[in-house]
Design a protein around this motif. Structure first.
Motif, PDB file in Angstrom:
ATOM      1  N   SER A 107      62.968  41.219  66.112  1.00 21.95           N
ATOM      2  CA  SER A 107      62.200  41.892  65.066  1.00 21.95           C
ATOM      3  C   SER A 107      62.912  43.134  64.542  1.00 21.95           C
ATOM      4  O   SER A 107      62.470  43.727  63.551  1.00 21.95           O
ATOM      5  N   PHE A 110      63.519  43.768  60.800  1.00 17.28           N
ATOM      6  CA  PHE A 110      62.342  44.141  60.004  1.00 17.28           C
ATOM      7  C   PHE A 110      62.312  45.658  59.836  1.00 17.28           C
ATOM      8  O   PHE A 110      62.127  46.194  58.752  1.00 17.28           O
ATOM      9  N   GLY A 136      58.308  36.767  59.923  1.00 15.67           N
ATOM     10  CA  GLY A 136      58.719  37.294  61.226  1.00 15.67           C
ATOM     11  C   GLY A 136      57.555  37.793  62.051  1.00 15.67           C
ATOM     12  O   GLY A 136      57.464  37.510  63.252  1.00 15.67           O
ATOM     13  N   PHE A 137      56.644  38.520  61.426  1.00 13.63           N
ATOM     14  CA  PHE A 137      55.499  39.014  62.185  1.00 13.63           C
ATOM     15  C   PHE A 137      54.580  37.864  62.598  1.00 13.63           C
ATOM     16  O   PHE A 137      53.949  37.919  63.647  1.00 13.63           O
ATOM     17  N   VAL A 140      56.180  36.596  65.688  1.00 11.66           N
ATOM     18  CA  VAL A 140      55.860  37.455  66.830  1.00 11.66           C
ATOM     19  C   VAL A 140      54.467  37.137  67.358  1.00 11.66           C
ATOM     20  O   VAL A 140      54.241  37.053  68.571  1.00 11.66           O
ATOM     21  N   LEU A 165      58.639  45.717  71.293  1.00 12.91           N
ATOM     22  CA  LEU A 165      58.544  45.967  69.853  1.00 12.91           C
ATOM     23  C   LEU A 165      58.809  47.428  69.531  1.00 12.91           C
ATOM     24  O   LEU A 165      59.487  47.752  68.541  1.00 12.91           O
ATOM     25  N   ILE A 289      60.816  33.605  63.604  1.00 14.67           N
ATOM     26  CA  ILE A 289      61.521  34.886  63.663  1.00 14.67           C
ATOM     27  C   ILE A 289      62.962  34.728  63.192  1.00 14.67           C
ATOM     28  O   ILE A 289      63.462  35.513  62.377  1.00 14.67           O
TER      29      ILE A 289
END
Length: 304
Positions: A107, A110, A136-137, A140, A165, A289
């Motif tokens: 992540s 991002f 991406g989120f 996650v 994170l 991701i």
């Protein structure tokens, strides 16, 4: 400032080090912290590696006495990258599988995009980048969805997810800060200074949390020592120096592509060496991701 041109072979070697060696450090961390206290393990690793690199930088032809401003940069970058970035991940791997930790670290791009826009005044994220962020989120969420079970085990793993994170955000902030802050010309010396500062802070943190109490190195075991040694040599001396060098010789978006290679390496090693489980939901989350990072970084390359 445009990246300095560098020989193609050297670029390939540096990318290989960052791609493959950093991907394998998640497994080495898992072995090391099985018996070693996390902050002291990480701090001693970076202090030793930083001392070696600082001496090597001192002996190089391009050595210049570091200024106070350069030491300030080393302190801030060391705190963000090594204490916030690496230290929190080491702590999280006490409850998380190494493969899941590596996937969550993906992540980081991002945060690089968002911080570059907010902090450096770069272009507003495009629709493609926003799509990548959302994808991406979502990935996650899929990764941690199976950790939302009730009970102490589920809560401890969720805490680990939060630490990873936060660590990814801290690493991104340190990378962005270091782009414009004053630092030595020698990437070897710069890496050494950052490791000395970050390692010292980790040792202080380990002391403050009582990790010295009852410490018996003779009980760590061979696997832990081998993991620690691997982290010193390949994770710090080789890969971290390669990363610092790449930031000065390649576009940051291209350097950030390590974020979707490392998890693949970590997942395969975790499955092969530690028999870590991989469910269908985790694989879908991982694919989301990786796809999001590809969207973000390829867009940045076009804009660059």
């Amino acid at each position: 400032m445009l990246p300095k041109p560098a020989p193609r072979l050297l670029l390939l070697a540096a990318f290989a080090a960052v791609y493959l060696l950093w991907g394998s450090t998640y497994l080495a961390i898992k072995y090391a912290i099985a018996t070693m206290p996390p902050f002291l393990m990480a701090g001693s690793r970076f202090v030793l590696a930083g001392g070696i690199l600082a001496l090597a930088g001192r002996a190089s032809a391009e050595y210049e006495t570091p200024t106070l401003a350069q030491w300030k940069t080393s302190f801030v970058v060391g705190a963000l990258l090594l204490v916030g970035g690496n230290g929190l991940i080491v702590l999280a791997e006490r409850t998380l599988p190494s493969s899941l930790a590596a996937l969550l670290v993906a992540s980081e791009p991002f945060w690089v995009v968002l911080l570059g826009w907010w902090w450096l005044g770069q272009a507003r994220p495009s629709g493609r980048v926003v799509l990548g962020l959302l994808l991406g989120f979502g990935g996650v969420y899929l990764l941690v969805g199976e950790q939302l079970a009730t009970g102490a085990a589920g809560r401890s793993q969720l805490l680990g997810v939060g630490l990873v994170l936060l660590g990814a955000f801290s690493w991104a902030a340190g990378s962005i800060y270091g782009l414009r802050a004053p630092r030595p010309q020698s990437p070897v010396l710069a890496s050494g200074m950052q490791m000395l500062c970050g390692g010292a802070l980790l040792l202080v943190l380990g002391t403050a949390t009582g990790e010295w109490r009852g410490l018996e190195p003779s009980r760590f075991g061979t696997a832990a020592w081998l993991g620690w040694g691997y982290l010193v040599v390949f994770g710090s001396l080789v890969a971290f120096t390669a990363y610092s060098w790449l930031l000065q010789h390649a576009p940051p978006a291209r350097v950030a592509t390590y974020a979707y290679v490392n998890p693949v390496v970590a997942v395969l090693l975790g499955w092969a060496m530690l028999h870590e489980a991989l469910t269908a939901q985790m694989l879908v989350g991982a694919a989301a991701i990786v796809g999001s990072v590809v969207l973000i970084t390829t867009q940045q390359k076009k804009e660059g």
